[in-house]
Design an enzyme around this catalytic site. Sequence first.
Site, PDB file in Angstrom:
ATOM      1  N   ARG A  79       0.840  -1.217   0.000  1.00 55.63           N
ATOM      2  CA  ARG A  79       0.000   0.000   0.000  1.00 55.63           C
ATOM      3  C   ARG A  79       0.873   1.265   0.000  1.00 55.63           C
ATOM      4  O   ARG A  79       0.570   2.247   0.693  1.00 55.63           O
ATOM      5  CB  ARG A  79      -0.938   0.036   1.208  1.00 55.63           C
ATOM      6  CG  ARG A  79      -1.932  -1.057   1.263  1.00 55.63           C
ATOM      7  CD  ARG A  79      -2.949  -1.027   0.108  1.00 55.63           C
ATOM      8  NE  ARG A  79      -3.718  -2.239   0.145  1.00 55.63           N
ATOM      9  CZ  ARG A  79      -3.336  -3.376  -0.442  1.00 55.63           C
ATOM     10  NH1 ARG A  79      -2.221  -3.426  -1.159  1.00 55.63           N
ATOM     11  NH2 ARG A  79      -4.071  -4.448  -0.358  1.00 55.63           N
ATOM     12  N   SER A  82     -11.030  -0.992   3.252  1.00 55.17           N
ATOM     13  CA  SER A  82     -10.319  -1.286   4.505  1.00 55.17           C
ATOM     14  C   SER A  82      -9.815   0.034   5.072  1.00 55.17           C
ATOM     15  O   SER A  82      -9.095   0.761   4.390  1.00 55.17           O
ATOM     16  CB  SER A  82      -9.138  -2.208   4.248  1.00 55.17           C
ATOM     17  OG  SER A  82      -9.605  -3.409   3.701  1.00 55.17           O
ATOM     18  N   GLU A 111      -5.615   3.786   6.200  1.00 54.69           N
ATOM     19  CA  GLU A 111      -5.222   3.632   4.792  1.00 54.69           C
ATOM     20  C   GLU A 111      -5.656   4.831   3.940  1.00 54.69           C
ATOM     21  O   GLU A 111      -4.894   5.292   3.090  1.00 54.69           O
ATOM     22  CB  GLU A 111      -5.840   2.335   4.246  1.00 54.69           C
ATOM     23  CG  GLU A 111      -5.399   2.015   2.836  1.00 54.69           C
ATOM     24  CD  GLU A 111      -6.049   0.743   2.299  1.00 54.69           C
ATOM     25  OE1 GLU A 111      -5.873  -0.321   2.905  1.00 54.69           O
ATOM     26  OE2 GLU A 111      -6.730   0.830   1.277  1.00 54.69           O
TER      27      GLU A 111
HETATM   28  C1  LIG Z   1     -15.748  -0.532  -1.089  1.00 51.39           C
HETATM   29  C2  LIG Z   1     -14.275  -0.281  -1.258  1.00 51.39           C
HETATM   30  C3  LIG Z   1     -13.398  -1.346  -1.470  1.00 51.39           C
HETATM   31  C4  LIG Z   1     -12.017  -1.108  -1.631  1.00 51.39           C
HETATM   32  N1  LIG Z   1     -11.190  -2.188  -1.838  1.00 51.39           N
HETATM   33  C5  LIG Z   1      -9.860  -1.984  -2.006  1.00 51.39           C
HETATM   34  C6  LIG Z   1      -8.983  -3.099  -2.215  1.00 51.39           C
HETATM   35  O1  LIG Z   1      -9.402  -4.244  -2.269  1.00 51.39           O
HETATM   36  N2  LIG Z   1      -7.659  -2.843  -2.351  1.00 51.39           N
HETATM   37  C7  LIG Z   1      -7.153  -1.589  -2.307  1.00 51.39           C
HETATM   38  O2  LIG Z   1      -5.932  -1.429  -2.449  1.00 51.39           O
HETATM   39  N3  LIG Z   1      -7.965  -0.511  -2.123  1.00 51.39           N
HETATM   40  C8  LIG Z   1      -9.288  -0.685  -1.966  1.00 51.39           C
HETATM   41  N4  LIG Z   1     -10.125   0.391  -1.762  1.00 51.39           N
HETATM   42  C9  LIG Z   1      -9.563   1.754  -1.686  1.00 51.39           C
HETATM   43  C10 LIG Z   1      -9.670   2.532  -3.027  1.00 51.39           C
HETATM   44  O3  LIG Z   1     -10.673   2.039  -3.838  1.00 51.39           O
HETATM   45  C11 LIG Z   1      -8.357   2.495  -3.806  1.00 51.39           C
HETATM   46  O4  LIG Z   1      -7.300   3.028  -3.047  1.00 51.39           O
HETATM   47  C12 LIG Z   1      -8.475   3.297  -5.119  1.00 51.39           C
HETATM   48  O5  LIG Z   1      -7.322   3.108  -5.915  1.00 51.39           O
HETATM   49  C13 LIG Z   1      -8.682   4.788  -4.884  1.00 51.39           C
HETATM   50  O6  LIG Z   1      -8.987   5.355  -6.145  1.00 51.39           O
HETATM   51  P1  LIG Z   1      -9.754   6.723  -6.271  1.00 51.39           P
HETATM   52  O7  LIG Z   1      -9.721   7.094  -7.712  1.00 51.39           O
HETATM   53  O8  LIG Z   1     -11.082   6.626  -5.644  1.00 51.39           O
HETATM   54  O9  LIG Z   1      -8.794   7.690  -5.421  1.00 51.39           O
HETATM   55  P2  LIG Z   1      -9.252   8.948  -4.548  1.00 51.39           P
HETATM   56  O10 LIG Z   1      -9.886   8.461  -3.294  1.00 51.39           O
HETATM   57  O11 LIG Z   1     -10.007   9.906  -5.385  1.00 51.39           O
HETATM   58  O12 LIG Z   1      -7.809   9.570  -4.185  1.00 51.39           O
HETATM   59  C14 LIG Z   1      -6.939   8.890  -3.310  1.00 51.39           C
HETATM   60  C15 LIG Z   1      -5.558   9.554  -3.373  1.00 51.39           C
HETATM   61  O13 LIG Z   1      -5.005   9.364  -4.675  1.00 51.39           O
HETATM   62  C16 LIG Z   1      -4.692  10.633  -5.254  1.00 51.39           C
HETATM   63  N5  LIG Z   1      -4.969  10.578  -6.687  1.00 51.39           N
HETATM   64  C17 LIG Z   1      -6.139  10.288  -7.301  1.00 51.39           C
HETATM   65  N6  LIG Z   1      -5.974  10.378  -8.641  1.00 51.39           N
HETATM   66  C18 LIG Z   1      -4.685  10.745  -8.854  1.00 51.39           C
HETATM   67  C19 LIG Z   1      -3.913  11.034 -10.012  1.00 51.39           C
HETATM   68  N7  LIG Z   1      -4.417  10.959 -11.247  1.00 51.39           N
HETATM   69  N8  LIG Z   1      -2.620  11.398  -9.842  1.00 51.39           N
HETATM   70  C20 LIG Z   1      -2.077  11.498  -8.600  1.00 51.39           C
HETATM   71  N9  LIG Z   1      -2.761  11.254  -7.479  1.00 51.39           N
HETATM   72  C21 LIG Z   1      -4.052  10.883  -7.604  1.00 51.39           C
HETATM   73  C22 LIG Z   1      -5.592  11.631  -4.544  1.00 51.39           C
HETATM   74  O14 LIG Z   1      -5.078  12.939  -4.635  1.00 51.39           O
HETATM   75  C23 LIG Z   1      -5.604  11.077  -3.150  1.00 51.39           C
HETATM   76  O15 LIG Z   1      -4.445  11.461  -2.462  1.00 51.39           O
HETATM   77  C24 LIG Z   1     -11.506   0.202  -1.587  1.00 51.39           C
HETATM   78  C25 LIG Z   1     -12.405   1.271  -1.379  1.00 51.39           C
HETATM   79  C26 LIG Z   1     -13.757   1.032  -1.212  1.00 51.39           C
HETATM   80  C27 LIG Z   1     -14.701   2.182  -1.009  1.00 51.39           C
END
Ligand SMILES: Cc1cc2nc3c(=O)[nH]c(=O)nc-3n(C[C@H](O)[C@H](O)[C@H](O)COP(=O)(O)OP(=O)(O)OC[C@H]3O[C@@H](n4cnc5c(N)ncnc54)[C@H](O)[C@@H]3O)c2cc1C
Length: 357
Positions: free
Chosen positions: A161, A252, A349
């Site tokens: 992570r 998580s 996380e």
């Molecule tokens: C129901 C659920 C299940 C999940 N299961 C998992 C899992 O199994 N494994 C896991 O690892 N994670 C999991 N996650 C966490 C999450 O989905 C991941 O971390 C995902 O990659 C976040 O993507 P996002 O686009 O929503 O990021 P956001 O929440 O929009 O942003 C998160 C961070 O990334 C940065 N960011 C976003 N886009 C960019 C970009 N283009 N360039 C630079 N920085 C950027 C943001 O600035 C912020 O700091 C889960 C979340 C939920 C709600």
Amino acid sequence: MTTLAELTTLRVGGPIRSLVEARTERDLIDAVREADAAGTPLLMLGGGSNLLVGDEGFDGVVVRDARADISLQNDGACGGLSITATAGTPWDRLVEQAVAEDWMGFEALSGIPGSTGATPVQNVGAYGQEVADTVALVRVWDRLEERVRSLPLVALQFGYRDSLLKRSMRGLAPDGDAWRPTPRYIVLDVTFHTRMASLSAPIKYAQLAAALDVAEGARVPLTEVREAVLALRRSKGMVLDPADRDTWSAGSFFTNPLLTADAAAGLPEDAPRFAAAGGMVKTSAAWLIERAGFARGFAVAADAPASLSTKHTLALTNRGQASAADIVALARAIQAGVAARFGVDLVPEPVTVGVDL
Ligand SMILES: Cc1cc2nc3c(=O)[nH]c(=O)nc-3n(C[C@H](O)[C@H](O)[C@H](O)COP(=O)(O)OP(=O)(O)OC[C@H]3O[C@@H](n4cnc5c(N)ncnc54)[C@H](O)[C@@H]3O)c2cc1C
């Protein structure tokens, strides 16, 4: 006025100053440059599925990449395959296409919400796979050097992570402020290398192997792995579903703690222990939470609007009317309980904005 509650999966977080939807790479870079030049706080937003934003909101500009393009650099005829996806591409759309077109190495990552651009930030992983297995190159806008750069796998320093991108949030911009809550590197697109195969990568996760009724190490048709992963995830409230409050979460909420061998030796005999890099030992955050006395559905008070998921103890959920303060109170109660019982500090996380945990 737009609030971050409308833009995040935890559905909490106050108002924002402005929202930019970038439809081209030029627009995306211009929006970031303008914010940085003006000293305006910047939140690069994907699906908002890994964010906990405070009730005060975010007095800055929120930028979203509206592009969702997937392209192939070669067709796998020589065994290898390169796929490039723009940062705004919904991650599960890419996984769905990968499974349909026999691109191996994405299947166990089915059902994870959010954008492709965010996946290398925390090296998204699940069920024995992580994006570090397939990421070859990430093209970024470097906010410090003010230029587009290509970061190959070796430069990304992926860990559990963790990545160079995530760690870069802690660095300081020239004006002395931290880049946080956005990395120094804005992901523009991600290139993955993999092979064409109708069978999955070897199954590395015991629970997934059991669900598929195969031995660990077996290879299984990609579609079967995707279906099994989606079913497992749904049973834990880990696939977004507006009707299911157990999915109003950030997934998580705590990472699995990485402990020194000495600290791990202090845990009860039956605590899970997995060897990790650098002689560290990884244990299970869910196990610690449960053994510290927090059951599924736990809330700090009977009528509290935030609780642990009723399906999984690692997800903090908004039952409908929760504020960020309610989520924080729940997180703190769990951290304090686990610290008191086991002496282990649970690390959140999600990226936090205007919230101290
Ligand atoms: C129901 C659920 C299940 C999940 N299961 C998992 C899992 O199994 N494994 C896991 O690892 N994670 C999991 N996650 C966490 C999450 O989905 C991941 O971390 C995902 O990659 C976040 O993507 P996002 O686009 O929503 O990021 P956001 O929440 O929009 O942003 C998160 C961070 O990334 C940065 N960011 C976003 N886009 C960019 C970009 N283009 N360039 C630079 N920085 C950027 C943001 O600035 C912020 O700091 C889960 C979340 C939920 C709600």
